[in-house]
Design a protein around this motif. Sequence first.
Motif: not given
Length: 293
Positions: A4, A64, A87, A112, A114, A136-137, A139-140
């Motif tokens: 990633t 990210v 994210i 988004h 986190v 919402e994200y 856990t990712e």
Amino acid sequence: MSETRIGLLHPGEMGSAVGRALAERGHRVLYASTGRSDASRERAARAGLTDTSTVAALLEDSQVVLSICPPHAAVDVAAEVAGFQGIYVDANAVAPATVHEIAALIHGGGGHLVDGGIVGPPPERAGTTRMYLSGEYATEIAGLFADTVLETPVVGADVGLASALKMCYAAWTKGTSALLLAIRALAAHERVDEALLAEWRRSVPDLAERSVSAAGSAHQKGWRWTGEMEEIASTFAAAGLPAGFHQAAAEIFARTPPPGAVGADASALDQQGAGALDHVVAALLGSPEPRDR
């Protein structure tokens, strides 16, 4: 495990250590060297980060983006990258209300958010540091850190929960450090410091050592903690609780001399805790130099 691409906006001491954990996990961690100091560039290189030169290039290549910066800068940093559509992880020591303001900026640009709150020192070994996550994200994002030295507990799906936990935790750890420093300054002013230390040795023997440790930490990082105490005060006020505890703590840390500003080598002061305490007490009382004992 697939790679990633993760952009790290501020490779400071904490940010670089978090970035290193991700790089060692096999992710490509990016930072932008433009406008950064030589020390920041060297720190990023040691952590295995990849230089994109500019923030624009970092945003273009990242899936990210991770923000770890002084709390007073968190909103401005988010505003600068609004429009990033991946994210965005805000891992700064800010109030839930502040992270909701940041979320509005990021969501407004199509991204988004986190929410993150870091507890502990820069992660160098397992078991010392946790980055609590919510959103919402969450856990990712937690999955990116699997099997690294940084633990990433998820506290819920709502933005603001991780920041609230961080505020509650630091309200005690750093808030009580400020209180101890204020007490030592008051005792010095009233010329009862030796008597106070004697009583502490009898009844609460850890407080003398804790006050010295608090002075060393505040000397190194108090400039950063001022904003954090203000965010904690805001969190208390939003809950209908008295904010004065941490407004006072912010003032204590604001008066604490930063490294290099006390006429002595910062590393020497850090190693000689009593020396740091003398300088901090003098600064809190508005004296240019520690008083004679």
